[in-house]
Design an enzyme around this catalytic site. Structure first.
Site, PDB file in Angstrom:
ATOM      1  N   SER A   1       0.830  -1.210   0.000  1.00  0.00           N
ATOM      2  CA  SER A   1       0.000   0.000   0.000  1.00  0.00           C
ATOM      3  C   SER A   1       0.861   1.255   0.000  1.00  0.00           C
ATOM      4  O   SER A   1       2.065   1.215   0.288  1.00  0.00           O
ATOM      5  CB  SER A   1      -0.940   0.009   1.212  1.00  0.00           C
ATOM      6  OG  SER A   1      -0.191   0.012   2.403  1.00  0.00           O
ATOM      7  N   ASP A   2       0.220   2.356  -0.328  1.00  0.00           N
ATOM      8  CA  ASP A   2       0.902   3.647  -0.321  1.00  0.00           C
ATOM      9  C   ASP A   2      -0.108   4.748  -0.020  1.00  0.00           C
ATOM     10  O   ASP A   2      -1.246   4.694  -0.489  1.00  0.00           O
ATOM     11  CB  ASP A   2       1.575   3.917  -1.676  1.00  0.00           C
ATOM     12  CG  ASP A   2       2.507   5.115  -1.596  1.00  0.00           C
ATOM     13  OD1 ASP A   2       3.632   4.950  -1.089  1.00  0.00           O
ATOM     14  OD2 ASP A   2       2.105   6.230  -2.003  1.00  0.00           O
TER      15      ASP A   2
END
Length: 197
Positions: free
Chosen positions: A76-77
């Site tokens: 994720s980011d």
């Protein structure tokens, strides 16, 4: 509950973020933390959630050749989107001050993308939360920077910390997304994967 549905799967969380790791524990999931260094760079043509989607997918690439059939890799980011630009993690206290100052008395968007990768499947989702700050004084910003650690957070702040408690006046969307993980999307997607695979 979800953990029982996923008992034949092996979840790999590719994140060093203690907040994301805590979320996975709170969801009642058994998971392994596996980290690989990656340069978080993206093409300048990308905007908004395209950036976080790209980076979440980029973080999955180094793992793909080593996944087993029952593995679910989650990368994720998170970015802060403000004035048509992405704000990442500040490099020093001065940049942190300038970032928070720019967020003062305005509304910005926090965007988190999550990429779910298996040997036969890849799906990327994102969540957007609008956050409004009151007019913050320089003293309030400096107090926060000197007392907490804004350098490991996109947008230079943690909503769960002092600055969020005294500064956030309005929130539209998922609170947990602003902390770094839209847990409702993780729960929903893992349920869907468990039903199919």
């Amino acid at each position: 509950m979800l953990n029982e549905k996923l008992k034949h799967h092996h979840i790999i969380l590719a994140s060093g973020s203690p907040r994301r790791q805590e979320f996975f524990k709170n969801l009642g999931l058994d998971f392994e933390i596996r980290l690989k260094p990656i340069k978080e760079e993206y093409p300048p043509r990308l905007t908004h959630f395209e950036i976080s989607n790209y980076l979440a997918q980029l973080k999955a690439i180094p793992f793909k050749d080593e996944l087993n059939t029952n593995d679910i890799l989650i990368t994720s980011d998170t970015i802060v989107w403000h004035n048509n630009q992405a704000l990442g993690k500040p490099t020093d206290a001065t940049e942190a001050f300038n970032i928070i100052k720019s967020l003062s008395n305005t509304t910005h968007e926090v965007i988190t993308s999550i990429c779910f990768t298996t040997t036969s499947y890849e799906k990327t989702l994102h969540a957007i939360t609008k956050v409004t700050f009151k007019l913050l004084t320089d003293d309030e910003i400096l107090y926060y920077i000197n007392t907490y650690n804004p350098l490991d957070k996109a947008g230079a702040y943690g909503i769960q910390e002092w600055i969020g408690q005294i500064g956030v006046t309005k929130l539209e969307g998922s609170y947990f997304n602003v902390m770094g993980l839209p847990t409702h999307l993780v729960y929903k997607t893992l349920n869907a994967i468990a039903d199919v695979y």
